[in-house]
Design a protein around this motif. Structure first.
Motif, PDB file in Angstrom:
ATOM      1  N   GLY A 175     -10.267  -2.499 -16.642  1.00 14.67           N
ATOM      2  CA  GLY A 175      -9.841  -1.101 -16.609  1.00 14.67           C
ATOM      3  C   GLY A 175      -8.641  -0.837 -15.726  1.00 14.67           C
ATOM      4  O   GLY A 175      -8.398   0.297 -15.317  1.00 14.67           O
ATOM      5  N   LEU A 176      -7.854  -1.875 -15.454  1.00 17.18           N
ATOM      6  CA  LEU A 176      -6.716  -1.711 -14.552  1.00 17.18           C
ATOM      7  C   LEU A 176      -5.596  -0.889 -15.186  1.00 17.18           C
ATOM      8  O   LEU A 176      -4.982  -0.052 -14.513  1.00 17.18           O
ATOM      9  CB  LEU A 176      -6.197  -3.078 -14.103  1.00 17.18           C
ATOM     10  CG  LEU A 176      -7.215  -3.892 -13.312  1.00 17.18           C
ATOM     11  CD1 LEU A 176      -6.678  -5.283 -13.022  1.00 17.18           C
ATOM     12  CD2 LEU A 176      -7.611  -3.179 -12.032  1.00 17.18           C
ATOM     13  N   TYR A 177      -5.337  -1.118 -16.467  1.00 20.39           N
ATOM     14  CA  TYR A 177      -4.307  -0.315 -17.130  1.00 20.39           C
ATOM     15  C   TYR A 177      -4.731   1.156 -17.164  1.00 20.39           C
ATOM     16  O   TYR A 177      -3.921   2.048 -16.934  1.00 20.39           O
ATOM     17  CB  TYR A 177      -4.019  -0.835 -18.539  1.00 20.39           C
ATOM     18  CG  TYR A 177      -3.375  -2.202 -18.564  1.00 20.39           C
ATOM     19  CD1 TYR A 177      -2.159  -2.437 -17.940  1.00 20.39           C
ATOM     20  CD2 TYR A 177      -3.991  -3.265 -19.223  1.00 20.39           C
ATOM     21  CE1 TYR A 177      -1.573  -3.691 -17.957  1.00 20.39           C
ATOM     22  CE2 TYR A 177      -3.406  -4.524 -19.247  1.00 20.39           C
ATOM     23  CZ  TYR A 177      -2.198  -4.736 -18.617  1.00 20.39           C
ATOM     24  OH  TYR A 177      -1.611  -5.974 -18.640  1.00 20.39           O
ATOM     25  N   ARG A 178      -6.015   1.407 -17.421  1.00 19.00           N
ATOM     26  CA  ARG A 178      -6.515   2.791 -17.425  1.00 19.00           C
ATOM     27  C   ARG A 178      -6.386   3.410 -16.031  1.00 19.00           C
ATOM     28  O   ARG A 178      -6.060   4.588 -15.891  1.00 19.00           O
ATOM     29  CB  ARG A 178      -7.957   2.844 -17.910  1.00 19.00           C
ATOM     30  CG  ARG A 178      -8.083   2.613 -19.409  1.00 19.00           C
ATOM     31  CD  ARG A 178      -9.517   2.752 -19.915  1.00 19.00           C
ATOM     32  NE  ARG A 178     -10.434   1.762 -19.361  1.00 19.00           N
ATOM     33  CZ  ARG A 178     -10.533   0.504 -19.797  1.00 19.00           C
ATOM     34  NH1 ARG A 178      -9.762   0.078 -20.780  1.00 19.00           N
ATOM     35  NH2 ARG A 178     -11.390  -0.329 -19.255  1.00 19.00           N
ATOM     36  N   ALA A 179      -6.645   2.619 -14.992  1.00 17.06           N
ATOM     37  CA  ALA A 179      -6.538   3.125 -13.623  1.00 17.06           C
ATOM     38  C   ALA A 179      -5.094   3.470 -13.265  1.00 17.06           C
ATOM     39  O   ALA A 179      -4.860   4.318 -12.400  1.00 17.06           O
ATOM     40  CB  ALA A 179      -7.088   2.094 -12.633  1.00 17.06           C
ATOM     41  N   LEU A 180      -4.144   2.839 -13.938  1.00 15.25           N
ATOM     42  CA  LEU A 180      -2.727   3.097 -13.667  1.00 15.25           C
ATOM     43  C   LEU A 180      -2.144   4.199 -14.550  1.00 15.25           C
ATOM     44  O   LEU A 180      -0.993   4.581 -14.380  1.00 15.25           O
ATOM     45  CB  LEU A 180      -1.914   1.811 -13.875  1.00 15.25           C
ATOM     46  CG  LEU A 180      -2.161   0.709 -12.854  1.00 15.25           C
ATOM     47  CD1 LEU A 180      -1.562  -0.602 -13.331  1.00 15.25           C
ATOM     48  CD2 LEU A 180      -1.579   1.108 -11.507  1.00 15.25           C
ATOM     49  N   ALA A 181      -2.922   4.701 -15.485  1.00 13.94           N
ATOM     50  CA  ALA A 181      -2.435   5.743 -16.392  1.00 13.94           C
ATOM     51  C   ALA A 181      -2.001   6.974 -15.610  1.00 13.94           C
ATOM     52  O   ALA A 181      -2.581   7.308 -14.580  1.00 13.94           O
ATOM     53  CB  ALA A 181      -3.516   6.107 -17.403  1.00 13.94           C
ATOM     54  N   GLY A 182      -0.986   7.614 -16.086  1.00 16.50           N
ATOM     55  CA  GLY A 182      -0.490   8.824 -15.436  1.00 16.50           C
ATOM     56  C   GLY A 182       0.894   8.647 -14.850  1.00 16.50           C
ATOM     57  O   GLY A 182       1.546   9.622 -14.502  1.00 16.50           O
ATOM     58  N   GLY A 183       1.333   7.405 -14.713  1.00 17.93           N
ATOM     59  CA  GLY A 183       2.700   7.139 -14.294  1.00 17.93           C
ATOM     60  C   GLY A 183       2.982   7.180 -12.811  1.00 17.93           C
ATOM     61  O   GLY A 183       4.089   6.894 -12.387  1.00 17.93           O
ATOM     62  N   GLU A 184       1.999   7.528 -11.981  1.00 17.81           N
ATOM     63  CA  GLU A 184       2.230   7.561 -10.549  1.00 17.81           C
ATOM     64  C   GLU A 184       2.199   6.145  -9.977  1.00 17.81           C
ATOM     65  O   GLU A 184       1.292   5.369 -10.281  1.00 17.81           O
ATOM     66  CB  GLU A 184       1.157   8.412  -9.869  1.00 17.81           C
ATOM     67  CG  GLU A 184       1.386   8.603  -8.393  1.00 17.81           C
ATOM     68  CD  GLU A 184       0.346   9.520  -7.768  1.00 17.81           C
ATOM     69  OE1 GLU A 184      -0.040   9.250  -6.607  1.00 17.81           O
ATOM     70  OE2 GLU A 184      -0.073  10.473  -8.434  1.00 17.81           O
ATOM     71  N   ALA A 185       3.185   5.816  -9.152  1.00 14.32           N
ATOM     72  CA  ALA A 185       3.251   4.483  -8.556  1.00 14.32           C
ATOM     73  C   ALA A 185       2.133   4.320  -7.530  1.00 14.32           C
ATOM     74  O   ALA A 185       1.829   5.242  -6.768  1.00 14.32           O
ATOM     75  CB  ALA A 185       4.602   4.257  -7.899  1.00 14.32           C
ATOM     76  N   VAL A 186       1.501   3.134  -7.529  1.00 15.22           N
ATOM     77  CA  VAL A 186       0.431   2.831  -6.584  1.00 15.22           C
ATOM     78  C   VAL A 186       0.685   1.471  -5.951  1.00 15.22           C
ATOM     79  O   VAL A 186       1.408   0.631  -6.499  1.00 15.22           O
ATOM     80  CB  VAL A 186      -0.963   2.827  -7.265  1.00 15.22           C
ATOM     81  CG1 VAL A 186      -1.283   4.189  -7.854  1.00 15.22           C
ATOM     82  CG2 VAL A 186      -1.066   1.749  -8.317  1.00 15.22           C
ATOM     83  N   THR A 187       0.051   1.250  -4.817  1.00 12.62           N
ATOM     84  CA  THR A 187       0.083  -0.054  -4.162  1.00 12.62           C
ATOM     85  C   THR A 187      -1.175  -0.820  -4.551  1.00 12.62           C
ATOM     86  O   THR A 187      -2.127  -0.245  -5.093  1.00 12.62           O
ATOM     87  CB  THR A 187       0.123   0.095  -2.635  1.00 12.62           C
ATOM     88  OG1 THR A 187      -1.099   0.705  -2.210  1.00 12.62           O
ATOM     89  CG2 THR A 187       1.323   0.921  -2.173  1.00 12.62           C
ATOM     90  N   ALA A 188      -1.208  -2.095  -4.235  1.00  8.15           N
ATOM     91  CA  ALA A 188      -2.402  -2.898  -4.488  1.00  8.15           C
ATOM     92  C   ALA A 188      -3.593  -2.344  -3.700  1.00  8.15           C
ATOM     93  O   ALA A 188      -4.721  -2.326  -4.195  1.00  8.15           O
ATOM     94  CB  ALA A 188      -2.147  -4.359  -4.129  1.00  8.15           C
ATOM     95  N   ALA A 189      -3.345  -1.879  -2.477  1.00  6.26           N
ATOM     96  CA  ALA A 189      -4.420  -1.317  -1.655  1.00  6.26           C
ATOM     97  C   ALA A 189      -5.005  -0.066  -2.312  1.00  6.26           C
ATOM     98  O   ALA A 189      -6.225   0.113  -2.345  1.00  6.26           O
ATOM     99  CB  ALA A 189      -3.917  -0.996  -0.253  1.00  6.26           C
ATOM    100  N   GLN A 190      -4.154   0.795  -2.845  1.00  4.95           N
ATOM    101  CA  GLN A 190      -4.636   2.002  -3.520  1.00  4.95           C
ATOM    102  C   GLN A 190      -5.433   1.652  -4.772  1.00  4.95           C
ATOM    103  O   GLN A 190      -6.489   2.235  -5.032  1.00  4.95           O
ATOM    104  CB  GLN A 190      -3.462   2.912  -3.891  1.00  4.95           C
ATOM    105  CG  GLN A 190      -2.779   3.538  -2.690  1.00  4.95           C
ATOM    106  CD  GLN A 190      -1.468   4.196  -3.061  1.00  4.95           C
ATOM    107  OE1 GLN A 190      -0.648   3.634  -3.793  1.00  4.95           O
ATOM    108  NE2 GLN A 190      -1.261   5.400  -2.552  1.00  4.95           N
ATOM    109  N   LEU A 191      -4.935   0.692  -5.544  1.00  3.71           N
ATOM    110  CA  LEU A 191      -5.640   0.281  -6.753  1.00  3.71           C
ATOM    111  C   LEU A 191      -6.970  -0.382  -6.400  1.00  3.71           C
ATOM    112  O   LEU A 191      -7.968  -0.175  -7.082  1.00  3.71           O
ATOM    113  CB  LEU A 191      -4.758  -0.662  -7.588  1.00  3.71           C
ATOM    114  CG  LEU A 191      -5.265  -1.010  -8.977  1.00  3.71           C
ATOM    115  CD1 LEU A 191      -5.469   0.234  -9.848  1.00  3.71           C
ATOM    116  CD2 LEU A 191      -4.302  -1.982  -9.659  1.00  3.71           C
ATOM    117  N   ALA A 192      -6.998  -1.140  -5.313  1.00  2.00           N
ATOM    118  CA  ALA A 192      -8.239  -1.771  -4.865  1.00  2.00           C
ATOM    119  C   ALA A 192      -9.275  -0.708  -4.500  1.00  2.00           C
ATOM    120  O   ALA A 192     -10.453  -0.830  -4.853  1.00  2.00           O
ATOM    121  CB  ALA A 192      -7.979  -2.687  -3.673  1.00  2.00           C
TER     122      ALA A 192
END
Length: 125
Positions: free
Chosen positions: A22-39
């Motif tokens: 679900g990583l692509y879904r978690a990145l949906a919306g176009g806002e830039a994130v860091t690895a820490a935020q995604l974690a």
């Protein structure tokens, strides 16, 4: 050309992980994130996510200006995220790569979710 095609085939495992976890879904919306935020938002291991993010940026699936902040483009969302309503959705096709990676991909997923680093000796069993 051959090296380019080989690289794309090898990247299928990375694409499969992004879809399956679900990583692509978690990145949906176009806002830039860091690895820490995604974690934090996915509960996955930050170090492995950084490698996954950078691999996707190198494959031009994610945008990154600095190798630390990553964004999924609006153009990529119908292909990688919008399974229900997009005729362009293709992320499910990455599961075909699973036969290539077999149980190795399951071990990688287990390590990502258990916050352990993958030991190469465990992958060879």
């Amino acid at each position: 050309v051959r090296a380019h095609l080989t690289a794309k085939v090898l990247h299928l495992g990375v694409d499969h992980l992004g879809d399956r976890l679900g990583l692509y879904r978690a990145l949906a919306g176009g806002e830039a994130v860091t690895a820490a935020q995604l974690a934090r938002s996915t509960g996955l291991h930050e170090r492995w996510l950084l490698e996954w993010l950078r691999g996707n940026a190198a494959a031009d699936l994610l945008a990154s200006d600095d190798g630390e902040h990553f964004a999924l483009s609006a153009a990529a969302e119908p292909v990688l995220v919008d399974e229900e309503s997009s005729v362009m959705f293709a992320a499910g096709a990455f599961s075909l790569a699973r036969s290539v990676w077999d149980t190795g991909i399951d071990r990688i997923v287990a390590n990502l979710t258990d916050h352990d680093l993958v030991a190469t000796d465990r992958l060879s069993r």
